[in-house]
Design a protein around this motif. Structure first.
Motif, mmCIF file in Angstrom:
data_model
loop_
_atom_site.group_PDB
_atom_site.id
_atom_site.type_symbol
_atom_site.label_atom_id
_atom_site.label_comp_id
_atom_site.label_asym_id
_atom_site.label_seq_id
_atom_site.Cartn_x
_atom_site.Cartn_y
_atom_site.Cartn_z
ATOM 1 N N VAL A 46 -7.630 4.858 -3.800
ATOM 2 C CA VAL A 46 -7.738 5.800 -2.681
ATOM 3 C C VAL A 46 -6.318 6.208 -2.280
ATOM 4 N N PRO A 47 -5.922 7.488 -2.567
ATOM 5 C CA PRO A 47 -4.532 7.874 -2.343
ATOM 6 C C PRO A 47 -4.151 7.869 -0.863
ATOM 7 N N THR A 48 -2.926 7.441 -0.616
ATOM 8 C CA THR A 48 -2.406 7.476 0.750
ATOM 9 C C THR A 48 -1.012 8.068 0.717
ATOM 10 N N GLY A 49 -0.577 8.569 1.837
ATOM 11 C CA GLY A 49 0.810 8.972 2.052
ATOM 12 C C GLY A 49 1.364 9.893 0.989
ATOM 13 N N LEU A 50 2.455 9.443 0.348
ATOM 14 C CA LEU A 50 3.167 10.279 -0.613
ATOM 15 C C LEU A 50 2.295 10.642 -1.801
ATOM 16 N N GLN A 51 1.442 9.711 -2.213
ATOM 17 C CA GLN A 51 0.581 9.983 -3.368
ATOM 18 C C GLN A 51 -0.307 11.199 -3.094
ATOM 19 N N LYS A 107 5.763 6.268 -7.538
ATOM 20 C CA LYS A 107 4.540 6.134 -6.733
ATOM 21 C C LYS A 107 3.299 6.293 -7.618
ATOM 22 N N ILE A 108 3.364 7.265 -8.545
ATOM 23 C CA ILE A 108 2.186 7.543 -9.373
ATOM 24 C C ILE A 108 1.970 6.437 -10.403
ATOM 25 N N VAL A 112 0.472 13.725 -1.154
ATOM 26 C CA VAL A 112 1.315 14.920 -1.221
ATOM 27 C C VAL A 112 1.534 15.327 -2.667
ATOM 28 N N VAL A 113 1.860 14.337 -3.520
ATOM 29 C CA VAL A 113 2.162 14.641 -4.918
ATOM 30 C C VAL A 113 0.926 15.197 -5.616
ATOM 31 N N GLU A 114 -0.232 14.538 -5.383
ATOM 32 C CA GLU A 114 -1.458 15.015 -6.035
ATOM 33 C C GLU A 114 -1.798 16.421 -5.567
ATOM 34 N N PHE A 115 -1.613 16.668 -4.271
ATOM 35 C CA PHE A 115 -1.909 18.005 -3.744
ATOM 36 C C PHE A 115 -1.013 19.046 -4.396
ATOM 37 N N ALA A 116 0.295 18.723 -4.498
ATOM 38 C CA ALA A 116 1.238 19.690 -5.069
ATOM 39 C C ALA A 116 0.885 19.987 -6.518
#
Lengths: 91, 242
Positions: free
Chosen positions: B66-71, B59-60, B73-77
């Motif tokens: 503009v991040p959506t969905g899984l991206q 995904k990355i 989540v990953v960026e937040f983590a």
């Protein structure tokens, strides 16, 4: 009294010992309570530093918990690992 | 004589079950070694993390502006873990994000695996002691790297006859860290097993959800946080002002 077997006596005493070992839970309870109370007071004085206070408090509580967990480990060993019975049966 | 098999919990010898089960035995250097439930759960958790990592990487690689969905989540983590490490290790944090992040994710997933009906691998002393030993090696490596000869002379501070106490203090670190994690997760596992094993059926509907939230989610997250936090605190302590 004469119909108590040796194994039974060891099991009974181990179980009582496990219960006594859990008295160790008193100390961490008091300690964590003091830490949480002081943490709440600190947040009341300085609400801006809530994050730092929170992490420091959790760390202190985790360290204070250790002695209680030693008691828990001893109790679990006495109940389910039972070194005394193993020692007796190997004699 | 298998003394572990003896009925020690009178009320429910069969129903209450929180022990580690041997699944497959094989010979290794003249001893029978077993693949246990801990190993199986550990492999499941590792597979989960790996699949997530591969999916997240794909995904990355094709990241959007503009991040959506899984991206998201990953960026937040990743940002959360970076902030977590940087806030407690300061300028030394950069190097340890990978290790502490891995440790945190693994322990967190292990602890909450009780929610999915697995036996948490961290409720096995072998697992937690291995984790604590890795941390111990890192602590002592940093001690030698940054303090050089001071790593040894530091044991004789402030006066020489305190050497045994200082030595015990160093060795107690992995023992207390591993026992803390093990004891907490084991206590949760025992409580859940007792609840499921001893009570009648109508008590098992709905109410265990709250117990799971406390013992698995809350306690598990706190312990994962504490373990990685202590790792960072000890490493930073050894690095010192150097």
């Amino acid at each position: 009294m004469s119909n108590i077997t040796n194994e039974g006596l060891i099991l009974a005493c181990s179980t009582i010992g496990a219960g006594l070992a859990m008295i160790a839970g008193i100390g961490p309870g008091i300690g964590q309570g003091i830490a949480a109370g002081q943490g709440a007071a600190a947040v009341g004085r300085n609400p801006g530093a809530k994050g730092d206070i929170m992490s420091t408090m959790l760390l202190g509580q985790a360290v204070a918990e250790t002695t209680g967990l030693y008691g828990l480990v001893v109790a679990l060993l006495l109940m389910y690992g039972n070194p005394m019975l193993a020692k007796f049966l190997k004699l | 004589m298998g003394y572990g098999m003896m009925p020690m919990l009178l009320a429910a010898d069969k129903e209450v079950d929180f022990s580690i089960h041997h699944l497959i035995g094989y010979q290794f250097m003249g001893q029978t070694v077993y693949i246990t439930t801990s190993h199986v759960c550990m492999i499941l958790i590792m597979a989960t993390i790996m699949i997530f990592a591969v999916v997240a990487r794909r995904k990355i690689m094709h990241a959007e502006e503009v991040p959506t969905g899984l991206q998201n989540v990953v960026e937040f983590a990743v940002e959360t873990l970076e902030g977590f490490v940087n806030s407690s290790m300061g300028k030394n944090g950069r190097k340890y994000i990978c290790y502490v992040g891995t440790l945190f994710l693994y322990i967190l997933l292990s602890n909450i695996s009780g929610l999915f009906g697995l036996r948490p691998p961290t409720a096995d002393y072998g697992t937690t002691f291995s984790l604590a030993l890795i941390t111990f090696v890192m602590i002592q490596y940093n001690n030698l790297k940054y303090n050089k000869i001071g790593a040894f002379t530091g044991l004789f501070q402030p006066i020489w006859f305190l050497f045994p106490i200082n030595l015990i203090g160093e060795i107690a670190t992995p023992v207390s860290m591993s026992l803390r994690l093990f004891g907490n997760v084991m206590a949760g596992t025992v409580m859940m097993a007792l609840y499921y094993g001893l009570l009648p059926l109508f008590a098992k509907i709905g109410i265990p959800a709250f117990l799971h939230v406390y013992f698995d989610l809350f306690s598990g997250a706190i312990q994962a946080y504490v373990f990685s936090m202590l790792t960072m605190v000890f490493i930073t302590d050894k690095i010192g002002e150097a």
